[in-house]
Design a protein around this motif. Structure first.
Motif, PDB file in Angstrom:
ATOM      1  N   UNK A 182      40.617  23.526 -15.673  1.00  0.00           N
ATOM      2  CA  UNK A 182      40.107  22.489 -14.768  1.00  0.00           C
ATOM      3  C   UNK A 182      38.817  21.855 -15.271  1.00  0.00           C
ATOM      4  N   UNK A 183      37.935  22.661 -15.860  1.00  0.00           N
ATOM      5  CA  UNK A 183      36.612  22.160 -16.237  1.00  0.00           C
ATOM      6  C   UNK A 183      36.384  22.110 -17.743  1.00  0.00           C
ATOM      7  N   UNK A 184      37.274  22.717 -18.527  1.00  0.00           N
ATOM      8  CA  UNK A 184      37.123  22.676 -19.967  1.00  0.00           C
ATOM      9  C   UNK A 184      35.989  23.524 -20.496  1.00  0.00           C
ATOM     10  N   UNK A 185      35.527  24.487 -19.710  1.00  0.00           N
ATOM     11  CA  UNK A 185      34.441  25.358 -20.144  1.00  0.00           C
ATOM     12  C   UNK A 185      34.600  26.733 -19.499  1.00  0.00           C
ATOM     13  N   UNK A 186      34.046  27.729 -20.180  1.00  0.00           N
ATOM     14  CA  UNK A 186      34.026  29.088 -19.608  1.00  0.00           C
ATOM     15  C   UNK A 186      32.589  29.535 -19.373  1.00  0.00           C
ATOM     16  N   UNK A 187      31.646  28.608 -19.528  1.00  0.00           N
ATOM     17  CA  UNK A 187      30.230  28.904 -19.307  1.00  0.00           C
ATOM     18  C   UNK A 187      29.977  29.035 -17.808  1.00  0.00           C
ATOM     19  N   UNK A 188      29.520  30.204 -17.371  1.00  0.00           N
ATOM     20  CA  UNK A 188      29.309  30.452 -15.944  1.00  0.00           C
ATOM     21  C   UNK A 188      28.268  29.500 -15.370  1.00  0.00           C
ATOM     22  N   UNK A 189      27.196  29.219 -16.104  1.00  0.00           N
ATOM     23  CA  UNK A 189      26.158  28.314 -15.608  1.00  0.00           C
ATOM     24  C   UNK A 189      26.718  26.923 -15.346  1.00  0.00           C
ATOM     25  N   UNK A 190      27.605  26.448 -16.219  1.00  0.00           N
ATOM     26  CA  UNK A 190      28.203  25.124 -16.023  1.00  0.00           C
ATOM     27  C   UNK A 190      29.173  25.128 -14.849  1.00  0.00           C
ATOM     28  N   UNK A 191      29.932  26.203 -14.710  1.00  0.00           N
ATOM     29  CA  UNK A 191      30.914  26.270 -13.628  1.00  0.00           C
ATOM     30  C   UNK A 191      30.253  26.301 -12.255  1.00  0.00           C
TER      31      UNK A 191
END
Length: 514
Positions: A182-191
């Motif tokens: 959905x977001x194209x990232x696995x970075x917790x801060x970005x999510x």
């Protein structure tokens, strides 16, 4: 060059020490068991160093290439320090408790490994690290639960734990994949800073809630937590004071994401409130110390999920810290509980309050709470309806004491002490709330503005806990009724929900090598 968070070195240190024990997993002669305690103490020192590092250098993230691995912020530093401290206490206790065991070295290796992977879990900066830490925690804890593999009860509990924890891992893996898609990232801060949730992300948040429910042994999958007493006492302390909180850590870590879903928040509040009430009622019927403590954990985890569902993230984190410290002490000191109770001077008959005394006690407790709430609001600012409702629920707990103080046969000194207890509880609640908001509030989302759904959950929670507390205060009046005796038997068996879960999951069928 980005500095390395000192606490990030603790898991590596503990794993190296664990490998040394794996070389000789049998009985450890002489002073060699001191190695485990020294490693745990060193991890605690790194935790304190990480806290100082956060204070002077601010938050930071350790990356491998472009992939975030470990984060250092107010929440992760607090949890890492808590895990390191409880781990050191458990390892220190284990050094004497396991002295002379045939597989003493194996136990120390597993314990150090468990502390290491939980430290990695609470510091995870990306979803892959978080998922891997949860999976590793389940694998190592299963071996600790099977430390006495010849005991059928231990095999059954380990098998049930593996099923429930594994289901939580599967939900978490699916959630991570959906969030990445959905977001194209696995970075917790970005999510956690996402402004809105697409449809697949909504499904992912629902899976996160499911994973948290399974990890915290919430209703109706609580049975495995109450059956793990065949493992050594240090394992119970490590589980109930640390690992069981992992579901709450998951929710708090991704709080910004979870709070974007009103349905997920409502589910947490409903499941958490039901679990808290159910666990508390069953706990009161238990005669064995460790079993009562296990049901207490079920209730406490339910209350923590309720706090998360109401959006009181800082208070949920404070609850985890307080419960961990209390429960570690409770389990490690459970062996002397009977002697301690017998040593207490018996004061004589307890004053039994009537209906009028109970009603006055609840009214007085709420008046005192309202007065303290008004004072704190004037000093530090307006409180959210969710926080005020949670305080009202907590004050119901001391209303029982006030009811005894207002009984017709109660001495005046008891009345004054019980009223003072209610006032002290209200002051402590708002005082700790201010501290929690000051320390962790800037790192966590504020409680959502109460709409129709939030108000419905608030009213339902306050009425439910109030009615149960009121009935508990009146229990001495109808405790000897035949119907009450039957109800007590059913509650002591957890309303047989655990047996139903056993039948559904095949929990009764365990092989000697399971």
């Amino acid at each position: 060059m980005t500095p390395i968070p000192l606490i990030a070195l603790a898991p590596l240190l503990l794993l190296v020490a664990a490998l040394l024990f794996l070389a000789r997993p049998g009985r450890r002669p002489g002073r060699l068991p001191l190695l485990a305690e020294a490693a745990a103490l060193a991890a605690l020192g790194l935790g304190l160093g990480g806290l100082a590092q956060l204070w002077f250098a601010g938050p930071m993230v350790l990356t491998l290439g472009d992939a975030p691995v470990v984060r250092l912020d107010a929440v992760s530093a607090t949890m890492a320090l808590l895990v390191a401290f409880v781990g050191w206490v458990v390892v220190r206790y284990s050094r004497r408790y396991l002295d002379g065991e045939a597989r003493e070295g194996w136990f120390h290796a597993l314990t150090l490994t468990t502390i290491a992977v939980v430290l990695a879990l609470v510091q995870a900066a990306s979803l892959p690290v978080l998922v891997a830490s949860f999976v590793a925690t389940g694998l190592v804890l299963r071996q600790l639960l099977l430390f006495y593999p010849d005991r059928a009860e231990a095999r059954r509990a380990a098998a049930k734990f593996t099923r429930v924890w594994g289901a939580g891992d599967l939900a978490l893996i699916l959630a991570a994949l959906l969030l990445w898609h959905s977001f194209g990232t696995v970075d917790i801060a970005a999510l956690t800073t996402a402004a809105s949730l697409p449809v697949l992300a909504q499904v992912a948040v629902g899976l996160l809630v499911l994973a948290a429910v399974l990890k915290t042994a919430a209703f109706p999958v609580h049975g495995w937590l109450t059956e793990v007493m065949e493992a050594p006492t240090p394992v119970s302390a490590l589980l109930h004071a640390g690992i069981i909180n992992s579901g709450g850590v998951l929710l708090i870590t991704l709080a910004g994401l979870v709070q974007n879903s009103a349905g997920a928040m409502a589910a947490l509040a409903l499941i958490g409130g039901l679990t808290a009430l159910f666990g508390a009622l069953v706990m009161l019927t238990q005669s064995a110390v460790k079993t009562a403590l296990a049901w207490s954990t079920v209730a406490q985890m339910g209350f923590m999920l309720l706090q998360c569902g109401l959006g009181l993230w800082a208070l949920a984190l404070l609850h985890i810290v307080a419960h961990s410290l209390y429960k570690a002490h409770a389990f490690l000191s459970s062996g002397g509980a009977i002697h301690a109770v017998n040593a207490i001077r018996k004061p004589g008959p307890v004053a039994v309050p009537g209906l009028a005394a109970v009603a006055r006690s609840f009214g007085l407790a709420l008046v005192l709470y309202a007065a303290v709430a008004t004072g704190f609001t004037a000093l530090v600012g307006e409180k959210s309806p969710q926080a005020l409702a949670l305080g009202a629920i907590l004050i119901f707990g001391v209303s029982y004491l006030i009811a005894q103080g207002l009984a017709d046969t109660a001495p005046g000194a008891l009345t004054r002490r019980t009223v003072a207890a209610s006032l002290g509880a209200a002051l402590a609640y708002f005082g700790f709330q201010v501290v929690a908001q000051t320390v962790w509030g800037p790192s966590l989302p504020a409680a959502p503005i109460a709409g129709a759904l939030e108000w419905a959950l608030i009213v339902l929670a306050v009425l439910s806990f109030g009615l149960v507390a009121f009935a508990q205060s009146l229990f001495p009046l109808w405790a000897h009724h035949p119907a009450t005796a039957g109800l007590r038997v059913h509650l002591a068996n957890g309303l047989y929900l655990n047996a139903l879960l056993d039948r559904l999951t095949g929990g009764f069928r365990t092989s000697p090598k399971s």
